[in-house]
Enzyme design. Structure first.
Site, PDB file in Angstrom:
ATOM      1  N   ASN A   1      -2.635   6.228  -1.304  1.00 46.13           N
ATOM      2  CA  ASN A   1      -2.584   6.371   0.154  1.00 46.13           C
ATOM      3  C   ASN A   1      -1.909   7.648   0.637  1.00 46.13           C
ATOM      4  OD1 ASN A   1      -4.115   4.197   1.106  1.00 46.13           O
ATOM      5  ND2 ASN A   1      -2.526   2.825   0.325  1.00 46.13           N
TER       6      ASN A   1
ATOM      7  N   HIS B   1      -0.686  -2.451  -7.243  1.00 47.85           N
ATOM      8  CA  HIS B   1      -1.474  -2.125  -6.053  1.00 47.85           C
ATOM      9  C   HIS B   1      -2.968  -2.152  -6.362  1.00 47.85           C
ATOM     10  CE1 HIS B   1      -2.535   1.115  -2.832  1.00 47.85           C
ATOM     11  NE2 HIS B   1      -2.755  -0.094  -2.371  1.00 47.85           N
TER      12      HIS B   1
ATOM     13  N   GLU C   1      -3.133   0.545  -9.253  1.00 49.05           N
ATOM     14  CA  GLU C   1      -2.075   1.553  -9.299  1.00 49.05           C
ATOM     15  C   GLU C   1      -0.773   0.790  -9.576  1.00 49.05           C
ATOM     16  OE1 GLU C   1      -1.407   3.406  -5.413  1.00 49.05           O
ATOM     17  OE2 GLU C   1      -1.353   5.371  -6.340  1.00 49.05           O
TER      18      GLU C   1
ATOM     19  N   SER D   1       0.816  -1.207   0.000  1.00 46.75           N
ATOM     20  CA  SER D   1       0.000   0.000   0.000  1.00 46.75           C
ATOM     21  C   SER D   1       0.847   1.251   0.000  1.00 46.75           C
ATOM     22  CB  SER D   1      -0.830   0.083   1.274  1.00 46.75           C
ATOM     23  OG  SER D   1      -1.671  -0.974   1.389  1.00 46.75           O
TER      24      SER D   1
HETATM   25  C1  LIG Z   1      -5.551   0.731   1.637  1.00 43.22           C
HETATM   26  C2  LIG Z   1      -5.119   0.665   0.236  1.00 43.22           C
HETATM   27  O1  LIG Z   1      -3.940   0.446  -0.016  1.00 43.22           O
HETATM   28  C3  LIG Z   1      -5.977   0.928  -0.924  1.00 43.22           C
HETATM   29  C4  LIG Z   1      -7.422   0.664  -0.748  1.00 43.22           C
HETATM   30  O2  LIG Z   1      -7.889  -0.381  -1.102  1.00 43.22           O
HETATM   31  S1  LIG Z   1      -8.294   1.875  -0.036  1.00 43.22           S
HETATM   32  C5  LIG Z   1      -9.940   1.284  -0.065  1.00 43.22           C
HETATM   33  C6  LIG Z   1     -10.554   1.490  -1.413  1.00 43.22           C
HETATM   34  N1  LIG Z   1     -11.913   1.047  -1.343  1.00 43.22           N
HETATM   35  C7  LIG Z   1     -12.941   1.882  -1.038  1.00 43.22           C
HETATM   36  O3  LIG Z   1     -12.742   3.082  -0.869  1.00 43.22           O
HETATM   37  C8  LIG Z   1     -14.272   1.232  -0.937  1.00 43.22           C
HETATM   38  C9  LIG Z   1     -15.354   2.202  -0.581  1.00 43.22           C
HETATM   39  N2  LIG Z   1     -16.617   1.506  -0.494  1.00 43.22           N
HETATM   40  C10 LIG Z   1     -17.320   1.144  -1.603  1.00 43.22           C
HETATM   41  O4  LIG Z   1     -16.943   1.444  -2.743  1.00 43.22           O
HETATM   42  C11 LIG Z   1     -18.603   0.410  -1.365  1.00 43.22           C
HETATM   43  O5  LIG Z   1     -19.041   0.668  -0.064  1.00 43.22           O
HETATM   44  C12 LIG Z   1     -18.471  -1.152  -1.584  1.00 43.22           C
HETATM   45  C13 LIG Z   1     -18.178  -1.442  -3.059  1.00 43.22           C
HETATM   46  C14 LIG Z   1     -17.382  -1.774  -0.717  1.00 43.22           C
HETATM   47  C15 LIG Z   1     -19.775  -1.798  -1.176  1.00 43.22           C
HETATM   48  O6  LIG Z   1     -20.783  -1.213  -1.911  1.00 43.22           O
HETATM   49  P1  LIG Z   1     -22.244  -0.989  -1.322  1.00 43.22           P
HETATM   50  O7  LIG Z   1     -23.089  -0.535  -2.441  1.00 43.22           O
HETATM   51  O8  LIG Z   1     -22.117  -0.140  -0.116  1.00 43.22           O
HETATM   52  O9  LIG Z   1     -22.665  -2.394  -0.778  1.00 43.22           O
HETATM   53  P2  LIG Z   1     -23.220  -3.656  -1.504  1.00 43.22           P
HETATM   54  O10 LIG Z   1     -24.514  -3.355  -2.199  1.00 43.22           O
HETATM   55  O11 LIG Z   1     -23.183  -4.715  -0.472  1.00 43.22           O
HETATM   56  O12 LIG Z   1     -22.110  -3.992  -2.592  1.00 43.22           O
HETATM   57  C16 LIG Z   1     -22.090  -3.509  -3.921  1.00 43.22           C
HETATM   58  C17 LIG Z   1     -21.570  -4.619  -4.805  1.00 43.22           C
HETATM   59  O13 LIG Z   1     -20.213  -4.959  -4.461  1.00 43.22           O
HETATM   60  C18 LIG Z   1     -20.126  -6.355  -4.141  1.00 43.22           C
HETATM   61  N3  LIG Z   1     -19.225  -6.499  -3.015  1.00 43.22           N
HETATM   62  C19 LIG Z   1     -19.248  -5.765  -1.876  1.00 43.22           C
HETATM   63  N4  LIG Z   1     -18.228  -6.176  -1.069  1.00 43.22           N
HETATM   64  C20 LIG Z   1     -17.578  -7.151  -1.724  1.00 43.22           C
HETATM   65  C21 LIG Z   1     -16.453  -7.961  -1.408  1.00 43.22           C
HETATM   66  N5  LIG Z   1     -15.782  -7.817  -0.256  1.00 43.22           N
HETATM   67  N6  LIG Z   1     -16.048  -8.880  -2.313  1.00 43.22           N
HETATM   68  C22 LIG Z   1     -16.695  -9.044  -3.474  1.00 43.22           C
HETATM   69  N7  LIG Z   1     -17.781  -8.298  -3.834  1.00 43.22           N
HETATM   70  C23 LIG Z   1     -18.205  -7.377  -2.954  1.00 43.22           C
HETATM   71  C24 LIG Z   1     -21.504  -6.780  -3.772  1.00 43.22           C
HETATM   72  O14 LIG Z   1     -21.713  -8.135  -4.096  1.00 43.22           O
HETATM   73  C25 LIG Z   1     -22.386  -5.877  -4.614  1.00 43.22           C
HETATM   74  O15 LIG Z   1     -22.568  -6.406  -5.915  1.00 43.22           O
HETATM   75  P3  LIG Z   1     -24.044  -6.639  -6.476  1.00 43.22           P
HETATM   76  O16 LIG Z   1     -24.909  -5.531  -5.953  1.00 43.22           O
HETATM   77  O17 LIG Z   1     -23.843  -6.594  -7.942  1.00 43.22           O
HETATM   78  O18 LIG Z   1     -24.404  -7.952  -5.922  1.00 43.22           O
HETATM   79  N1  LIG Z   2      -6.546  -3.861   3.332  1.00 46.10           N
HETATM   80  C1  LIG Z   2      -6.548  -3.094   2.276  1.00 46.10           C
HETATM   81  O1  LIG Z   2      -7.534  -2.366   2.031  1.00 46.10           O
HETATM   82  C2  LIG Z   2      -5.390  -3.081   1.344  1.00 46.10           C
HETATM   83  C3  LIG Z   2      -4.197  -3.680   1.664  1.00 46.10           C
HETATM   84  N2  LIG Z   2      -3.153  -3.659   0.777  1.00 46.10           N
HETATM   85  C4  LIG Z   2      -1.884  -4.296   1.101  1.00 46.10           C
HETATM   86  O2  LIG Z   2      -2.021  -5.686   0.856  1.00 46.10           O
HETATM   87  C5  LIG Z   2      -1.206  -6.406   1.786  1.00 46.10           C
HETATM   88  C6  LIG Z   2      -2.086  -7.398   2.538  1.00 46.10           C
HETATM   89  O3  LIG Z   2      -3.105  -6.689   3.235  1.00 46.10           O
HETATM   90  P1  LIG Z   2      -4.443  -7.420   3.730  1.00 46.10           P
HETATM   91  O4  LIG Z   2      -4.790  -8.498   2.775  1.00 46.10           O
HETATM   92  O5  LIG Z   2      -5.410  -6.365   4.053  1.00 46.10           O
HETATM   93  O6  LIG Z   2      -3.902  -8.066   5.099  1.00 46.10           O
HETATM   94  P2  LIG Z   2      -4.430  -9.361   5.872  1.00 46.10           P
HETATM   95  O7  LIG Z   2      -3.947  -9.222   7.261  1.00 46.10           O
HETATM   96  O8  LIG Z   2      -5.860  -9.595   5.594  1.00 46.10           O
HETATM   97  O9  LIG Z   2      -3.670 -10.548   5.120  1.00 46.10           O
HETATM   98  C7  LIG Z   2      -2.281 -10.750   5.110  1.00 46.10           C
HETATM   99  C8  LIG Z   2      -2.048 -12.242   4.908  1.00 46.10           C
HETATM  100  O10 LIG Z   2      -0.666 -12.500   4.680  1.00 46.10           O
HETATM  101  C9  LIG Z   2      -0.265 -13.533   5.566  1.00 46.10           C
HETATM  102  N3  LIG Z   2       1.163 -13.452   5.796  1.00 46.10           N
HETATM  103  C10 LIG Z   2       1.823 -12.727   6.734  1.00 46.10           C
HETATM  104  N4  LIG Z   2       3.149 -12.961   6.625  1.00 46.10           N
HETATM  105  C11 LIG Z   2       3.319 -13.834   5.601  1.00 46.10           C
HETATM  106  C12 LIG Z   2       4.440 -14.491   5.021  1.00 46.10           C
HETATM  107  N5  LIG Z   2       5.670 -14.290   5.489  1.00 46.10           N
HETATM  108  N6  LIG Z   2       4.235 -15.359   3.978  1.00 46.10           N
HETATM  109  C13 LIG Z   2       3.001 -15.586   3.508  1.00 46.10           C
HETATM  110  N7  LIG Z   2       1.897 -15.001   4.031  1.00 46.10           N
HETATM  111  C14 LIG Z   2       2.057 -14.150   5.058  1.00 46.10           C
HETATM  112  C15 LIG Z   2      -1.113 -13.290   6.798  1.00 46.10           C
HETATM  113  O11 LIG Z   2      -1.135 -14.386   7.681  1.00 46.10           O
HETATM  114  P3  LIG Z   2      -1.585 -14.046   9.250  1.00 46.10           P
HETATM  115  O12 LIG Z   2      -3.057 -14.032   9.248  1.00 46.10           O
HETATM  116  O13 LIG Z   2      -0.994 -15.137  10.041  1.00 46.10           O
HETATM  117  O14 LIG Z   2      -0.952 -12.720   9.601  1.00 46.10           O
HETATM  118  C16 LIG Z   2      -2.463 -13.042   6.142  1.00 46.10           C
HETATM  119  O15 LIG Z   2      -3.100 -14.238   5.767  1.00 46.10           O
HETATM  120  C17 LIG Z   2      -0.498  -5.363   2.659  1.00 46.10           C
HETATM  121  O16 LIG Z   2       0.760  -5.060   2.104  1.00 46.10           O
HETATM  122  C18 LIG Z   2      -1.441  -4.181   2.561  1.00 46.10           C
HETATM  123  O17 LIG Z   2      -0.821  -2.962   2.794  1.00 46.10           O
HETATM  124  C19 LIG Z   2      -3.274  -3.092  -0.461  1.00 46.10           C
HETATM  125  C20 LIG Z   2      -4.458  -2.524  -0.849  1.00 46.10           C
HETATM  126  C21 LIG Z   2      -5.582  -2.429   0.052  1.00 46.10           C
END
Ligand SMILES: CC(=O)CC(=O)SCCNC(=O)CCNC(=O)[C@H](O)C(C)(C)COP(=O)(O)OP(=O)(O)OC[C@H]1O[C@@H](n2cnc3c(N)ncnc32)[C@H](O)[C@@H]1OP(=O)(O)O
Ligand SMILES: NC(=O)C1=CN([C@@H]2O[C@H](COP(=O)(O)OP(=O)(O)OC[C@H]3O[C@@H](n4cnc5c(N)ncnc54)[C@H](OP(=O)(O)O)[C@@H]3O)[C@@H](O)[C@H]2O)C=CC1
Length: 283
Positions: free
Chosen positions: A190, A140, A152, A119
């Protein structure tokens, strides 16, 4: 170069989603985690998603079985010996990622691309522990992977154009849209999202409003699909904290300091939806 066989490392929220979309696009997928139980948790989530697709008429039962049939379990990194690309999605920790990449560099065939779903961590620093930095790249995905369109793609300092092109082509094959970004802490996604989430946690910490009020303002006032505290729970508070630390350390500006309340929740094991409790409680 042609990509046919993919290995995904980490069967958590992101790894399972990445394995699902790769298998849906016809790639052969090895899903690796440290223990069989973690793999089973991941494949359970994929099966649930595909079952919902069948119920909603988006896929046939045969397609679901074919997709599941393309995913195989691994608890041994040596299974990387004949893959074309590895997408690492283990925890957001530099030491862990570097250890994994060092091992993969020894195991994976010389043509294989080593991609990371990090991330925020510098791709260049991960690439530096390998002997093939030109083949290391950030791929990403956004959460939830089956739904979100963006990938990304982050070029490390040494990433070759050929490798960038192969990853961009693969992104289109997954029916997702690539956006090219350079290697700086938090990239674009991020760098911009996480300070907003951190600021929402500060607003809660300072008593500006309740968690529900903070989320409502951003949902109804700014048309965000989720409020920032709900989104933080959804991403994982541990991941949010790791990312803020990377921004703080990497950019050296106090405006990125993680909120103490975020640290406290993570220390308490309140990691958000995945642990059952974060800012909100989950069943
Ligand atoms: C941290 C990082 O490094 C980067 C990141 O990822 S940051 C996070 C980026 N993501 C976001 O910002 C998500 C923001 N949230 C959303 O876009 C929406 O709330 C959401 C898509 C998650 C859910 O949408 P919603 O309209 O509120 O709920 P819901 O109606 O249950 O879901 C919409 C659709 O997505 C699907 N869906 C929701 N969650 C799902 C999941 N975890 N896996 C698979 N499909 C999923 C549902 O099945 C639904 O599809 P249908 O209506 O066609 O059946
Ligand atoms: N959450 C998010 O929205 C996003 C996350 N990411 C990135 O994706 C990556 C995973 O995040 P996320 O899936 O949320 O995290 P989770 O905690 O859900 O999953 C991480 C998984 O990796 C396993 N793991 C840890 N160490 C090792 C290893 N040495 N070898 C193999 N598997 C290992 C963990 O096991 P255990 O359960 O034992 O720890 C767990 O099953 C991170 O780098 C995160 O920053 C990117 C985009 C979005």
């Amino acid at each position: 170069m042609e990509i046919k066989k993919v290995m995904v490392i980490g069967a958590g929220q992101m790894g399972s989603g990445i394995a699902q979309v790769c298998a849906q696009a016809g790639f052969e997928v090895i899903l690796n985690d440290m223990k069989q139980a973690f793999y089973e948790r991941g494949i359970g989530v994929i099966t649930k998603n595909l079952t919902r697709d069948v119920e909603k008429g988006r896929k046939t039962a045969e397609q679901k079985e074919a997709i599941l049939g393309r995913i195989t379990m691994s608890v041994d990194l040596n299974d990387a010996k004949d893959v074309d690309i590895i997408i690492e999605a283990a925890v957001e920790n530099m030491e862990i990622k570097q250890t994994i990449f060092k091992q993969l560099d020894e195991i994976a065939p010389s043509h294989a691309i080593l991609a990371t779903n990090t991330s925020s961590l510098p791709i260049t620093e991960i690439a530096a522990v390998t002997k093939r930095p030109a083949q290391v790249i950030g791929m990403h995905y956004m959460n939830p992977v089956p739904v979100m369109k963006l990938v990304e793609i982050i070029r490390g300092l040494a990433t070759s154009d050929e490798v960038y092109q192969a990853v961009e082509n693969m992104t289109y094959q997954l029916d997702k849209t690539p956006v090219e970004v350079n290697d700086f802490p938090g990239f674009i996604s991020n760098r911009i999202l996480m300070p907003m989430i951190n600021e929402a946690v500060y607003a809660l910490y300072e008593g500006v409003a309740s968690k529900e009020a903070i989320d409502d303002v951003m949902k109804m006032g700014m048309n965000h699909p989720m409020g920032p505290l709900t989104l933080a729970d959804f991403i994982g508070l541990d991941t949010c904290l790791y990312i803020m630390e990377v921004l703080h350390d990497g950019l050296g500006d106090s405006k990125y300091r993680p909120c103490p309340l975020l640290r406290k929740y993570v220390a308490a094991g309140w990691l958000g939806k995945k642990s059952g409790r974060g800012f909100y409680e989950y069943e």
